[in-house]
Design a protein around this motif. Structure first.
Motif, PDB file in Angstrom:
ATOM      1  N   GLU A  48       0.826  -1.201   0.000  1.00 36.94           N
ATOM      2  CA  GLU A  48       0.000   0.000   0.000  1.00 36.94           C
ATOM      3  C   GLU A  48       0.866   1.259   0.000  1.00 36.94           C
ATOM      4  N   VAL A  49       1.965   1.235   0.746  1.00 35.61           N
ATOM      5  CA  VAL A  49       2.873   2.382   0.777  1.00 35.61           C
ATOM      6  C   VAL A  49       3.501   2.588  -0.600  1.00 35.61           C
ATOM      7  N   LYS A  50       3.915   1.503  -1.247  1.00 33.70           N
ATOM      8  CA  LYS A  50       4.484   1.610  -2.592  1.00 33.70           C
ATOM      9  C   LYS A  50       3.463   2.194  -3.562  1.00 33.70           C
ATOM     10  N   ASP A  51       2.218   1.763  -3.454  1.00 35.62           N
ATOM     11  CA  ASP A  51       1.166   2.249  -4.333  1.00 35.62           C
ATOM     12  C   ASP A  51       0.927   3.746  -4.120  1.00 35.62           C
ATOM     13  N   VAL A  52       0.843   4.163  -2.877  1.00 34.72           N
ATOM     14  CA  VAL A  52       0.634   5.584  -2.572  1.00 34.72           C
ATOM     15  C   VAL A  52       1.821   6.406  -3.061  1.00 34.72           C
ATOM     16  N   TYR A  53       3.040   5.905  -2.861  1.00 32.79           N
ATOM     17  CA  TYR A  53       4.243   6.610  -3.314  1.00 32.79           C
ATOM     18  C   TYR A  53       4.225   6.770  -4.836  1.00 32.79           C
ATOM     19  N   SER A  54       3.862   5.702  -5.529  1.00 35.35           N
ATOM     20  CA  SER A  54       3.821   5.740  -6.996  1.00 35.35           C
ATOM     21  C   SER A  54       2.794   6.761  -7.485  1.00 35.35           C
ATOM     22  N   LYS A  55       1.622   6.779  -6.869  1.00 39.25           N
ATOM     23  CA  LYS A  55       0.585   7.733  -7.261  1.00 39.25           C
ATOM     24  C   LYS A  55       1.033   9.162  -6.985  1.00 39.25           C
ATOM     25  N   ALA A  56       1.642   9.384  -5.831  1.00 35.39           N
ATOM     26  CA  ALA A  56       2.112  10.730  -5.483  1.00 35.39           C
ATOM     27  C   ALA A  56       3.208  11.183  -6.443  1.00 35.39           C
ATOM     28  N   LYS A  57       4.105  10.264  -6.798  1.00 43.58           N
ATOM     29  CA  LYS A  57       5.184  10.593  -7.726  1.00 43.58           C
ATOM     30  C   LYS A  57       4.617  10.974  -9.090  1.00 43.58           C
ATOM     31  N   ASN A  58       3.649  10.215  -9.573  1.00 42.79           N
ATOM     32  CA  ASN A  58       3.023  10.512 -10.863  1.00 42.79           C
ATOM     33  C   ASN A  58       2.334  11.872 -10.845  1.00 42.79           C
ATOM     34  N   LYS A  59       1.635  12.171  -9.761  1.00 43.51           N
ATOM     35  CA  LYS A  59       0.960  13.467  -9.659  1.00 43.51           C
ATOM     36  C   LYS A  59       1.981  14.594  -9.645  1.00 43.51           C
ATOM     37  N   ALA A  60       3.084  14.395  -8.927  1.00 43.68           N
ATOM     38  CA  ALA A  60       4.130  15.427  -8.864  1.00 43.68           C
ATOM     39  C   ALA A  60       4.736  15.655 -10.243  1.00 43.68           C
ATOM     40  N   GLU A  61       4.965  14.591 -10.994  1.00 41.47           N
ATOM     41  CA  GLU A  61       5.511  14.723 -12.341  1.00 41.47           C
ATOM     42  C   GLU A  61       4.532  15.463 -13.255  1.00 41.47           C
ATOM     43  N   ASN A  62       3.241  15.171 -13.120  1.00 43.05           N
ATOM     44  CA  ASN A  62       2.227  15.865 -13.927  1.00 43.05           C
ATOM     45  C   ASN A  62       2.189  17.353 -13.594  1.00 43.05           C
ATOM     46  N   VAL A  63       2.249  17.666 -12.315  1.00 46.86           N
ATOM     47  CA  VAL A  63       2.253  19.071 -11.901  1.00 46.86           C
ATOM     48  C   VAL A  63       3.489  19.771 -12.447  1.00 46.86           C
ATOM     49  N   LYS A  64       4.627  19.094 -12.379  1.00 50.32           N
ATOM     50  CA  LYS A  64       5.870  19.678 -12.891  1.00 50.32           C
ATOM     51  C   LYS A  64       5.739  19.990 -14.382  1.00 50.32           C
ATOM     52  N   GLU A  65       5.169  19.067 -15.132  1.00 49.93           N
ATOM     53  CA  GLU A  65       4.999  19.277 -16.572  1.00 49.93           C
ATOM     54  C   GLU A  65       4.096  20.477 -16.845  1.00 49.93           C
ATOM     55  N   HIS A  66       2.987  20.570 -16.115  1.00 49.70           N
ATOM     56  CA  HIS A  66       2.059  21.684 -16.324  1.00 49.70           C
ATOM     57  C   HIS A  66       2.696  23.018 -15.942  1.00 49.70           C
ATOM     58  N   VAL A  67       3.424  23.037 -14.847  1.00 55.79           N
ATOM     59  CA  VAL A  67       4.081  24.272 -14.424  1.00 55.79           C
ATOM     60  C   VAL A  67       5.139  24.681 -15.444  1.00 55.79           C
ATOM     61  N   THR A  68       5.899  23.709 -15.933  1.00 56.01           N
ATOM     62  CA  THR A  68       6.922  24.007 -16.946  1.00 56.01           C
ATOM     63  C   THR A  68       6.278  24.575 -18.205  1.00 56.01           C
ATOM     64  N   GLU A  69       5.181  23.975 -18.637  1.00 57.38           N
ATOM     65  CA  GLU A  69       4.476  24.482 -19.818  1.00 57.38           C
ATOM     66  C   GLU A  69       3.976  25.905 -19.582  1.00 57.38           C
TER      67      GLU A  69
END
Length: 87
Positions: A48-69
């Protein structure tokens, strides 16, 4: 006298509960079963911790992409206005 008697009864009750718990754990089968249940619970929590970490990492990467754009878009607008103003 009542206070001493009630303390004695509480002490005996706690001692009995602790004795039963220790006796339960002393039996090898029960100890093994308890260890297996504990290992299973730990494995489940790890997943469950791995799953939550993976989801949080993906969201952070998406936010980074949007902010960069957005930053690039604003930078292009500013660069366009600066080039227009110097002409």
């Amino acid at each position: 006298m009542k206070h001493e008697t009630s303390n004695l009864l509480i002490g005996l009750g706690i001692g009995a509960v602790v004795g039963v718990a220790v006796g339960y754990l002393m039996v090898a089968d029960n100890r093994k079963k308890l260890a297996e249940e504990f290992d299973h619970a730990v494995s489940k929590v790890k997943e469950e911790v791995k799953d939550v970490y993976s989801k949080a990492k993906n969201k952070a990467e998406n936010v980074k992409e949007h902010v960069t754009e957005d930053v690039n878009h604003v930078a292009e607008k500013v660069a366009g206005k600066t080039a227009t103003e110097t002409k």
